[in-house]
Design an enzyme around this catalytic site. Structure first.
Site, PDB file in Angstrom:
ATOM      1  N   GLN B  39       0.837  -1.195   0.000  1.00  0.00           N
ATOM      2  CA  GLN B  39       0.000   0.000   0.000  1.00  0.00           C
ATOM      3  C   GLN B  39       0.879   1.255   0.000  1.00  0.00           C
ATOM      4  O   GLN B  39       2.076   1.189   0.235  1.00  0.00           O
ATOM      5  CB  GLN B  39      -0.911   0.005   1.232  1.00  0.00           C
ATOM      6  CG  GLN B  39      -0.169  -0.094   2.555  1.00  0.00           C
ATOM      7  CD  GLN B  39      -1.029  -0.659   3.684  1.00  0.00           C
ATOM      8  OE1 GLN B  39      -2.249  -0.542   3.680  1.00  0.00           O
ATOM      9  NE2 GLN B  39      -0.382  -1.268   4.663  1.00  0.00           N
ATOM     10  N   HIS B  70      -8.658   3.903  19.308  1.00  0.00           N
ATOM     11  CA  HIS B  70      -7.848   2.838  19.926  1.00  0.00           C
ATOM     12  C   HIS B  70      -8.396   2.402  21.285  1.00  0.00           C
ATOM     13  O   HIS B  70      -8.365   1.218  21.619  1.00  0.00           O
ATOM     14  CB  HIS B  70      -6.386   3.290  20.031  1.00  0.00           C
ATOM     15  CG  HIS B  70      -5.714   3.376  18.694  1.00  0.00           C
ATOM     16  ND1 HIS B  70      -4.860   4.404  18.346  1.00  0.00           N
ATOM     17  CD2 HIS B  70      -5.781   2.571  17.611  1.00  0.00           C
ATOM     18  CE1 HIS B  70      -4.427   4.204  17.104  1.00  0.00           C
ATOM     19  NE2 HIS B  70      -4.980   3.110  16.642  1.00  0.00           N
ATOM     20  N   ASP B  94       0.352   0.112  13.420  1.00  0.00           N
ATOM     21  CA  ASP B  94       0.790   1.350  14.073  1.00  0.00           C
ATOM     22  C   ASP B  94       1.035   1.159  15.565  1.00  0.00           C
ATOM     23  O   ASP B  94       1.769   1.934  16.181  1.00  0.00           O
ATOM     24  CB  ASP B  94      -0.236   2.460  13.824  1.00  0.00           C
ATOM     25  CG  ASP B  94      -1.650   2.042  14.213  1.00  0.00           C
ATOM     26  OD1 ASP B  94      -1.914   1.892  15.423  1.00  0.00           O
ATOM     27  OD2 ASP B  94      -2.485   1.876  13.310  1.00  0.00           O
ATOM     28  N   ASP B 114       0.234  -8.165  11.151  1.00  0.00           N
ATOM     29  CA  ASP B 114       0.019  -7.124  10.139  1.00  0.00           C
ATOM     30  C   ASP B 114       0.812  -7.521   8.909  1.00  0.00           C
ATOM     31  O   ASP B 114       1.998  -7.834   8.999  1.00  0.00           O
ATOM     32  CB  ASP B 114       0.452  -5.745  10.656  1.00  0.00           C
ATOM     33  CG  ASP B 114      -0.072  -4.613   9.762  1.00  0.00           C
ATOM     34  OD1 ASP B 114       0.136  -4.668   8.519  1.00  0.00           O
ATOM     35  OD2 ASP B 114      -0.689  -3.687  10.288  1.00  0.00           O
ATOM     36  N   ASP B 163      -8.296  -4.752  13.614  1.00  0.00           N
ATOM     37  CA  ASP B 163      -8.034  -3.328  13.373  1.00  0.00           C
ATOM     38  C   ASP B 163      -7.624  -3.163  11.916  1.00  0.00           C
ATOM     39  O   ASP B 163      -6.488  -2.822  11.601  1.00  0.00           O
ATOM     40  CB  ASP B 163      -6.914  -2.869  14.322  1.00  0.00           C
ATOM     41  CG  ASP B 163      -6.583  -1.388  14.161  1.00  0.00           C
ATOM     42  OD1 ASP B 163      -7.365  -0.661  13.522  1.00  0.00           O
ATOM     43  OD2 ASP B 163      -5.530  -0.976  14.682  1.00  0.00           O
ATOM     44  N   SER B 164      -8.576  -3.391  11.034  1.00  0.00           N
ATOM     45  CA  SER B 164      -8.264  -3.414   9.604  1.00  0.00           C
ATOM     46  C   SER B 164      -8.355  -2.027   8.982  1.00  0.00           C
ATOM     47  O   SER B 164      -8.949  -1.121   9.544  1.00  0.00           O
ATOM     48  CB  SER B 164      -9.257  -4.328   8.887  1.00  0.00           C
ATOM     49  OG  SER B 164     -10.563  -3.811   9.047  1.00  0.00           O
ATOM     50  N   THR B 165      -7.757  -1.898   7.812  1.00  0.00           N
ATOM     51  CA  THR B 165      -8.001  -0.735   6.964  1.00  0.00           C
ATOM     52  C   THR B 165      -9.386  -0.903   6.340  1.00  0.00           C
ATOM     53  O   THR B 165     -10.092  -1.866   6.615  1.00  0.00           O
ATOM     54  CB  THR B 165      -6.941  -0.636   5.859  1.00  0.00           C
ATOM     55  OG1 THR B 165      -6.872  -1.905   5.189  1.00  0.00           O
ATOM     56  CG2 THR B 165      -5.566  -0.317   6.442  1.00  0.00           C
ATOM     57  N   ASP B 166      -9.781   0.050   5.500  1.00  0.00           N
ATOM     58  CA  ASP B 166     -11.054  -0.090   4.803  1.00  0.00           C
ATOM     59  C   ASP B 166     -11.034  -1.379   3.967  1.00  0.00           C
ATOM     60  O   ASP B 166      -9.975  -1.816   3.515  1.00  0.00           O
ATOM     61  CB  ASP B 166     -11.293   1.117   3.886  1.00  0.00           C
ATOM     62  CG  ASP B 166     -11.452   2.416   4.672  1.00  0.00           C
ATOM     63  OD1 ASP B 166     -11.875   2.361   5.841  1.00  0.00           O
ATOM     64  OD2 ASP B 166     -11.142   3.470   4.105  1.00  0.00           O
TER      65      ASP B 166
END
Lengths: 291, 291
Positions: B39, B70, B94, B114, B163-166
């Site tokens: 990405q 968070h 992160d 991740d 805790d994913s991205t879109d």
């Protein structure tokens, strides 16, 4: 020969929510774009949020999320009061708060004081689902300065709803303690008021000052919060002052058919995240007031 | 001769939150701007929200409001579980969720899966207050595809935090029922999971589908909500699945020093505004599950 790709008109409305933060909405058309005596009025159709009313560059309402704000502004105080009959709405010329107020059978009259008749006219023309209650026979419209109006009325209203624009120019007085004192005097002995008090992320000092002003004026003062996507940061606050009753207690059920406010949402709106408590002086207002 | 006014460099980052909605942040500097194997990674310093991490054009966190997200991602499930020892975090390179997880004394190990080590590296370099717990000896970092990882683990974790991205590209599988089934199998018999499930205003279908998938997989499934200013529309949702315990009940107190989550916020986060209930199929999930 290779054809050139057809280009499209890329039309956007941008609100500078702060000098360093902006929200952009793709627009399909501009329906109204004029300067009234008091402010610039813009009405646009957007892809994301439907039709949008913008005053002096700041989004006032969108068709898709206006329910979040208007329901909270009206029902938090109307459902906390045992029998609200006479209601004063200051600002709110679009009619969204009045529409919600008139969902309560107890209400006998609504006095709408908005300095700018052009906003009322624009809402009637372009936002029929928002302005729909403005012609109700219980509604009396007073196109005048609210600071003057409240000084001339005493012991008259059960509820006052301060649906102001951002505190700039002619609206800045609506966030000051002297105004809250006049509203206090204009309310009956069991009266309550609510004012929109901006975002704790974008305007923490303004929020704290408004809350302190309310706390200095009213027998009870509490802050509530909720979501409004098209207002800066999406997290909005509502400061409630009450002369007699604890506004955190819901005394009358929510009208049917609402989308944001509910019986459950009433009490939880007054429970603040820790960082908001911190802004309003190290604790929710109830601690400071001892109730 | 009249002098020409000095001009300034007007530098902005713009996120296209949808094709018709964009958020703009004035930036002071670009600190990282690179394509990883998976990405695009951008780190900018902004005036409004401090330092910001952007993945594939979407804001992942800002220094000023990351606590909202968070804290909710970690404490909703960790405080609902009677004794969380082994925690799985998927995405979240992160380190913000890991930092919150390690505020619980009961936690013996955190496995962070991740796919993109470059995000972990960027966070360690540019976000020390977010990544601060990644070097804790209880943390094990697995740079691999979470879809593969969960298939290889059974009856192992007390808590899983997605805790994913879109849900685009490599992250889209993290919103599907088959993934939830693998997570279910990777959890112990009293295990719980939470997944971020986007905004009910911007992505109602995605939210509903994710919630349905969770409901089909877990013995109990509930939706919670909260404010995150820099995520689209500012109103965010968290879907919780549980094999045994009702996650709406807080079994352990909030760690001290939090800014968004609190003991009170725990239960009220599960009380949904009517329009969100409507999206997740005419009623909160509790009604559909009969509990």
């Amino acid at each position: 020969m290779k054809a050139i790709e057809r280009r499209i008109a890329d039309l956007w409305f941008t609100e500078y929510q702060t000098p360093n933060l902006r929200l952009g909405l793709r627009i399909e058309d501009v329906l109204l774009n004029k300067q009234s005596k008091y402010q610039h009025i813009l009405v646009v159709d957007t892809k994301q949020y439907g039709r949008v009313l913008v005053l002096d560059g700041a989004i006032q309402l969108t068709e898709k999320d206006e329910f979040c704000y208007h329901e909270m502004m009206a029902h938090l105080v109307l459902c906390a009061h045992p029998e609200p009959k006479k209601v004063l709405v200051i600002g709110g010329g679009d009619g969204g708060v009045v529409r919600e107020v008139l969902k309560h059978d107890t209400v006998e009259s609504v006095t709408l004081v908005d300095i700018d008749e052009e906003v009322i006219r624009a809402s009637k023309t372009f936002f029929p689902t928002v302005s729909c209650a403005l012609d109700d026979e219980r509604v009396k419209i007073m196109p005048m300065d609210a600071l003057v109006f409240v000084k001339e009325h005493h012991d008259e209203f059960d509820i006052a709803i301060i649906d102001s624009t951002d505190p700039v120019d002619f609206a800045s007085g609506l966030f000051e303690q002297s105004f809250f004192e006049d509203v206090h005097a204009a309310l009956t002995e069991s009266g309550m008021m609510v004012a929109q008090t901006e975002s704790p992320f974008a305007e923490p000092e303004l929020l704290r000052d408004a809350v302190l002003g309310l706390r200095n004026t009213f027998e009870r003062a509490f802050l509530a919060w909720g979501s409004v996507p098209t207002y800066p940061t999406g997290l909005w606050t509502y400061a409630v002052g009450s002369k007699k009753f604890d506004p955190r207690i819901q005394r009358r059920s929510a009208p049917t058919g609402l989308k944001y406010y509910s019986d459950t949402m009433h009490s939880l709106a007054f429970e603040l995240p820790p960082f908001v408590k911190e802004i309003v002086n190290g604790g929710n207002l109830k601690e400071a007031k001892g109730n």
